[in-house]
Design an enzyme around this catalytic site. Structure first.
Site, PDB file in Angstrom:
ATOM      1  N   LYS A  95       2.708  -8.132  -2.895  1.00 45.05           N
ATOM      2  CA  LYS A  95       3.459  -7.515  -1.796  1.00 45.05           C
ATOM      3  C   LYS A  95       2.833  -7.911  -0.451  1.00 45.05           C
ATOM      4  O   LYS A  95       3.555  -8.235   0.505  1.00 45.05           O
ATOM      5  CB  LYS A  95       3.451  -5.996  -1.950  1.00 45.05           C
ATOM      6  CG  LYS A  95       4.323  -5.268  -0.949  1.00 45.05           C
ATOM      7  CD  LYS A  95       3.951  -3.782  -0.887  1.00 45.05           C
ATOM      8  CE  LYS A  95       2.540  -3.617  -0.325  1.00 45.05           C
ATOM      9  NZ  LYS A  95       2.012  -2.264  -0.366  1.00 45.05           N
ATOM     10  N   LYS A 104      -4.884  -6.762   8.492  1.00 43.42           N
ATOM     11  CA  LYS A 104      -5.156  -6.570   7.070  1.00 43.42           C
ATOM     12  C   LYS A 104      -4.339  -7.552   6.222  1.00 43.42           C
ATOM     13  O   LYS A 104      -4.827  -8.091   5.228  1.00 43.42           O
ATOM     14  CB  LYS A 104      -4.847  -5.119   6.672  1.00 43.42           C
ATOM     15  CG  LYS A 104      -5.715  -4.663   5.517  1.00 43.42           C
ATOM     16  CD  LYS A 104      -5.523  -3.245   5.090  1.00 43.42           C
ATOM     17  CE  LYS A 104      -6.019  -3.130   3.652  1.00 43.42           C
ATOM     18  NZ  LYS A 104      -5.884  -1.797   3.093  1.00 43.42           N
ATOM     19  N   THR A 130      -3.354   3.313   4.447  1.00 46.86           N
ATOM     20  CA  THR A 130      -2.747   1.991   4.473  1.00 46.86           C
ATOM     21  C   THR A 130      -1.242   2.150   4.362  1.00 46.86           C
ATOM     22  O   THR A 130      -0.733   2.535   3.309  1.00 46.86           O
ATOM     23  CB  THR A 130      -3.272   1.123   3.315  1.00 46.86           C
ATOM     24  OG1 THR A 130      -4.637   0.834   3.569  1.00 46.86           O
ATOM     25  CG2 THR A 130      -2.491  -0.182   3.215  1.00 46.86           C
TER      26      THR A 130
END
Lengths: 299, 299, 299, 299
Positions: free
Chosen positions: B246, B178, B103
């Site tokens: 975030k 995502k 990721t």
């Protein structure tokens, strides 16, 4: 136990044979309950009578005949009318039970509760989560509050009408629980709608987003049911937006009373209000999706 | 098809044997793939070798030996390091495939993609949804984007690693998808948290709220997993709040680029920021629940 | 004191003669400063020369001649260009002062600051609050940060250019202060706009609302200047909406870095983004008013 | 003209001699009006009588004697009491005027209005903007609505009591206008508070922020009055936070009725609710500043 024991299933009254009430009374009959029905338009009773029900001429007559009576009316004014009007529930409620499964506001519920208790009757509010299909399938969720003994008396009927019933304490708690659930639902619909628009505008396929969401930990039946139609800008009203917005408003008011700050619900409520201002109040509450879209230059 | 046909399962490289990478490489071995592994701390390879894997001395050595190589690194700097450092992926990538399942942010992904393509290699980003348990069970959701032919080449491996894989187009779309999913998840968590607090403060049992929600159309695995712990004020970090915040920030930035107004996500983001300001950033993202609570006079 | 004392007003360099720079350099000349100007299109210097200024052929030539040089460029790329290009500021900055009054981002400012210091020069950022009219009237507000001694050296010039100057500490603080002020301004504009729409839709005269506000403790010049035009749906761009939204975004990002939750600014930012999505980005930032309006069925 | 002409200033009734009423009645006397006062605690009339006023034994007696009567009561229940109780305003209102300057909700105002009109009287609601000091200085802003002829009759008195009066149409519009103004004020307070916290946490001096704001186009008396105390965490109640939040709630409800989406006001309202949940409801509404602060680890 409020009432004496009976070896056979007792006689239940049922007021209101709309979409919900019809499905519910049929379920009771199918499971062996003896049911006496009443409806403002009496001819609507015929189909239920053909399945074995008796008919009462007035709400008062139904209440008089039965140990307890269930009501499933369309709105607060209908709910008040069957109780307070001439030949209404109050006339024979002394020593009887009254279970109001209509969705009404807390004020209406309190008013009915107090009048029935003042006349020596027993009251239970029992709004449901679920609409036509779950009603037909006996898969409602029942949020009951008020007289505990009456709740226990009505449990055999609730077991037939719903997949689960809850007893939530004092009158008003059923309505409050429904507001909390609907508030969460309304915020989730906005989160979903914003995500769809973000995907679309960022060059992702919104259809693929639905597929990915369906495999994620947040997968839920509402996204699955509403998502594909939302991608088609299709908002056929299952739960009208103006009613959802009203529930958001009432939930925020409940938060105000209890000094609970709910910034996400407040933002969602403003989006629903925006949708109302765009004339979308009678569409499904998923039509809030329109508020997250940019100007369509082609229209 | 990028590569010539083979009658036997081809050799796959695998870089990174952390919690995720270890589980994934074991799954590949169990399903008959030949795997050559590399890890910065080489001793970590022993367990995998005992299950039948080969070892490469360097990322470059692994890439040279295999048709394509999968990477599962802990963060962007590790992802960049295995590619760009001495004896890194770039040295033998010409004509080979590289599948980065770490990721990382879009910038890191683009940087790696461009370097690999410039050297004559093929690149696929393939971040996953799901953590340790789904990795062990081969139940990840794979969000792939980049070189389509490499995606098809890697499908047999993806079928072993995940329950579903998606090909989303150009590099960057995996990361974006995502973000959209995590944004929806973050707003939902706030909706849930506000509802729990509203229930508690309105005299309803929050435990009953969880039961009712679980029977409603909005029922989902996240509410079920996180709810009971939230009622205990327990926020053991599965997905740290600072990372969720975030992702909300990055999703809002993506919306900013594309002129998408997202008031509910923005309100949710501010709640996560509030939680950070209260020192809760390292707890699970469900700790945002603390921000909706009134002052606890007992503390 | 960075420089030796002088009994006469010193020579000041001035780079950039756009709307702002022209007005500012004229003010300096009128108050007895000796000014050497430069502009990319040199012919623009003629009018200023007629008022007594000298001309430098290049930024480097201006810097070489003057104790310190003020720059007022249109954007970050112009600001970087006069410093780093051939014949730019850096060539003769050793021992000299450079005061950049352009509005640039913190990154640009830092880059220029570091380069100038590395060459032995002194740097001050000094963005201003106020546009054409205040520039002409010497009524700017100057937000300076960086080299304190240079600030004191430039004070006599600042006293001519502005009604007030502030020294805010390290480089970057000038830009940050401007962001904070513009964030407050953006939220206030939304509060104002929502109030106007609420008045209109509730049957009150929005013109009377403006009159009442003007007599209240919240009365301010922005409401007075923008209100009447907003009632006419007139949004002639004094400060373009897309720039205001950019400042809101940067202020929210500054809050993100410092874990400051700002739900009202976040809601205002989403409204500005909504306005951008409606194609209003190039109008005045008061055009956010359009987002609070209901559907106009007449259009 | 409702009443016959008079060459001398007419007799005015005045009910309620609290902080506001006392200051107002004194102003009327000073400007040559003949005033007959009444107060629930009659001894409070002495000071006013010493300045030349007459006293009425009951509200009814005052109304009977005067062409029109002004009321300035502390709250809705006091406002209702002087009208509807025995010896109340209604007894002699036929053909007379009644000007209620108390701040009451729209329902209370309507109830009083209807009762007075039913008895043949004339009604004007006239809530004011401004508190003790403006009352003493005759600098109130008067938001009148109801009977236009009575407004004109009362203008000479309004000219003494306030710096400006508005006639806003039908009864209810005075209260609505006040809500709109207070909503804007509440959102502005949040914008201000967020800016102060952002400045502090970003390493800027909040005191300098106040100075800069004071020179900007958004400069206003509220920021000037409240800012310095807010930097000291001092929130001595001029306008209690719980009242400000109530006005935000009522303004949002007004928006709800009229389908006006107000996301910034909604976010501000949630911040005020958060402040209430922290036990700050009785402090000044500027105490909402506490909600924007991070955890103070020193406390």
């Amino acid at each position: 136990m409020l009432f004496e024991e009976e070896s056979i299933k007792m006689e239940i009254g049922f007021l209101g044979l709309g979409i919900m009430g019809k499905a519910m009374s049929i379920n009771l009959l199918r499971h062996g309950f003896k049911v006496t029905v009443w409806n403002r338009t009496l001819s609507k009773c015929d189909e239920i009578v053909a399945l074995g029900a008796s008919v009462g001429e007035t709400p008062a007559a139904v209440v008089k005949k039965c140990k307890y009576t269930i009501a499933m009316l369309s709105d607060p004014s209908a709910a008040l009318s069957v109780v307070f009007d001439k030949d209404g529930v109050l006339e024979h409620i002394n020593g009887k039970g009254y279970v109001d499964m209509s969705t009404v506001d807390a004020n209406t519920s309190s008013k009915i509760s107090e009048a029935i208790k003042a006349k020596g009757g027993y009251f239970l509010e029992a709004p449901v989560s679920g609409s036509k299909k779950p009603a037909e399938d006996g898969q409602l969720v029942i949020l009951a509050a008020g007289e505990k003994a009456l709740y226990e008396e009505a449990l055999p009927a609730f077991d037939v009408l719903g997949k689960k019933s809850f007893f939530l304490g004092e009158v008003g708690n059923g309505a409050k629980m429904k507001l909390v659930v609907n508030m969460i639902m309304g915020s989730m619909m906005n989160a979903f709608s914003e995500g769809i628009t973000l995907a679309e505008r960022s060059g992702l396929s919104p259809g693929t987003l639905l597929d990915v969401l369906d495999l994620a930990a947040v997968s839920n039946a509402m996204f699955k049911m509403k998502g594909p139609a939302m991608l088609q800008n299709s908002y056929s009203p299952a739960f009208p937006l103006k009613h959802q917005q009203k529930d958001m408003r009432l939930a925020l008011a409940l938060g105000d009373e209890n000094a609970v700050s709910m910034p996400v619900a407040a933002a969602a409520n403003e989006a629903f209000k925006k949708a109302r201002s765009l004339g979308l109040g009678d569409l499904d509450f998923s039509a809030v999706h329109e508020t997250s879209k940019p100007l369509d230059h082609s229209s």
